[in-house]
Design a protein around this motif. Structure first.
Motif, short mmCIF file in Angstrom:
data_model
loop_
_atom_site.label_atom_id
_atom_site.label_comp_id
_atom_site.label_asym_id
_atom_site.label_seq_id
_atom_site.Cartn_x
_atom_site.Cartn_y
_atom_site.Cartn_z
N ASP A 163 0.84 -1.21 0.00
CA ASP A 163 0.00 0.00 0.00
C ASP A 163 0.86 1.25 0.00
OD1 ASP A 163 -2.20 -1.62 0.05
OD2 ASP A 163 -2.64 -1.36 2.19
N GLY A 164 1.89 1.26 0.83
CA GLY A 164 2.72 2.45 0.98
C GLY A 164 3.55 2.79 -0.25
N PHE A 165 4.02 1.77 -0.94
CA PHE A 165 4.85 2.00 -2.14
C PHE A 165 4.02 1.95 -3.43
CE2 PHE A 165 8.29 0.64 0.79
CZ PHE A 165 9.15 1.72 0.61
N GLY A 166 2.77 1.49 -3.33
CA GLY A 166 1.92 1.41 -4.51
C GLY A 166 2.36 0.34 -5.49
N VAL A 167 2.87 -0.78 -4.94
CA VAL A 167 3.35 -1.88 -5.80
C VAL A 167 2.50 -3.13 -5.56
CG1 VAL A 167 5.72 -1.00 -5.95
CG2 VAL A 167 5.10 -2.55 -4.07
N ALA A 168 2.52 -4.02 -6.56
CA ALA A 168 1.69 -5.23 -6.47
C ALA A 168 2.33 -6.31 -5.61
CB ALA A 168 1.42 -5.78 -7.87
N GLU A 169 3.67 -6.36 -5.58
CA GLU A 169 4.37 -7.41 -4.84
C GLU A 169 5.54 -6.81 -4.06
OE1 GLU A 169 3.23 -10.30 -4.69
OE2 GLU A 169 2.10 -10.71 -6.52
N ILE A 170 5.85 -7.44 -2.95
CA ILE A 170 7.06 -7.12 -2.21
C ILE A 170 8.02 -8.30 -2.35
CG2 ILE A 170 8.07 -6.63 0.07
CD1 ILE A 170 6.34 -4.34 -1.05
N HIS A 171 9.22 -8.01 -2.83
CA HIS A 171 10.24 -9.04 -2.98
C HIS A 171 11.00 -9.19 -1.66
CE1 HIS A 171 10.41 -8.98 -7.63
NE2 HIS A 171 9.34 -8.31 -7.24
N SER A 172 11.65 -10.34 -1.49
CA SER A 172 12.42 -10.59 -0.26
C SER A 172 13.72 -11.31 -0.61
CB SER A 172 11.63 -11.47 0.72
OG SER A 172 10.36 -10.92 1.00
#
Length: 324
Positions: A221-230
């Protein structure tokens, strides 16, 4: 042998190479040899990778885990709370680490020169000996982008740079610890289209620990991206696993994850069953490639894996005879 590990093409080649590395480390790594002797396990007994003994990761806190007598080129240390004993990984060939992380990154993301690399790793920069900082610092230099760099406390400048690069359509990688990424999005909301957000875990006591789903939802939500990579790595390893979303990690061809039974540390679980994470990292040729970590997780049938938590000290069973 060290250089052959990066040419592994399939499961059979991996298994054959792993068994060869096991024999080498049994012969040349005194700590590992003592551990195998305690278990009455000899290479002549071991025919599959599931039968290889996995050294409890705690040994890196109390012993020098090396498989040769070469000069130590780099010593990586784990972060620890004040007064706690930290792990030490003695690296006698730093080029093996470089080759591993560069080829590992290229395997999942392509040429590093395609990216601008922004790093938000404050707690790692505050101490020496971080293998993560070593890797990211080299990726920053290899990206050959003037904007690439570390951002410690200057979140305003980082926010401006992120927005600017994204608007220009530049492929950008923002790699950071969880608490610092949360600090950034509390200061500013983003709508990023050309940026990969990669978290390396860790609140390090700065914030309340969040379950991965909750953390990733907030970051998305904060970055406006669909996925968070790890990124999944540790001081005691020379290779990394990567997740492109949903907390499902993949490993490069020279690394493999297995899980062990939580009640019987010498029994390897079938796929889809939760257990302690065991790592085979063939880039660890000069120390130990077979490590029983304190992470809990699950390996899927296709070899991908998830991390679901950590053992606390009271949960570690079956390793007591080996913790010196």
């Amino acid at each position: 042998m060290e250089n052959n590990i990066f040419n592994i093409q399939n499961e059979q080649e991996f298994a054959e190479t792993a068994l060869t590395v096991f024999k080498h480390q049994f012969k040349n790594n005194k700590v590992y040899r003592s551990f195998c002797d305690l278990l009455y396990i000899h290479p002549s007994d071991v025919k599959t990778i599931q039968e290889i003994p996995f050294l409890p990761i705690q040994f890196f806190k109390s012993r020098e885990v090396v498989a040769n007598l070469d000069f130590v080129e780099e010593t990586f240390t784990s972060s620890g709370t004040t007064g706690s004993v930290t792990s030490k990984h003695l690296v006698t060939d730093i080029n093996l680490y470089k080759e591993s992380y560069l080829k590992g990154f290229a395997h999942f993301y392509g040429n590093i020169e395609a990216y601008t690399v922004l790093a938000l790793l404050p707690n790692y920069l505050e101490r020496k000996g971080s293998s993560l900082v070593y890797m990211v610092d080299d990726l920053i230099r290899k990206s050959k982008k003037i904007e690439s760099g570390f951002y410690l406390d200057n979140l305003n400048e980082l926010a401006k740079k992120l927005i600017e690069l994204d608007k220009m359509g530049r492929k950008t990688l923002l790699i950071g610890v969880s608490f610092a990424l949360l600090d950034l999005i509390e200061m500013q909301n983003f709508k990023l289209k050309n940026t990969i957000i990669m978290e390396t875990g860790g609140m390090k006591g700065r914030r309340k620990e969040l379950v991965r789903e909750e953390l990733h939802t907030i970051l998305q939500d904060g970055f406006g991206v669909a996925e968070i990579h790890s990124e999944y790595g540790m001081t005691e390893l020379l290779s990394q696993g990567y997740s492109k979303g949903n907390g499902v990690f993949e490993t490069p061809p020279w690394m493999k994850i297995l899980t062990r039974d939580t009640e019987d540390a010498l029994t390897i679980n079938p796929s889809e069953k939760n257990g302690g994470i065991n790592v085979i990292d063939l880039a660890n040729y000069n120390s130990c490639s077979f490590i029983a970590t304190q992470d809990l997780g699950k390996v899927h049938k296709n070899g991908t894996f998830e991390i679901i938590g950590r053992f606390d000290n009271s949960d570690i069973r079956g390793c007591n005879l080996m913790v010196l």
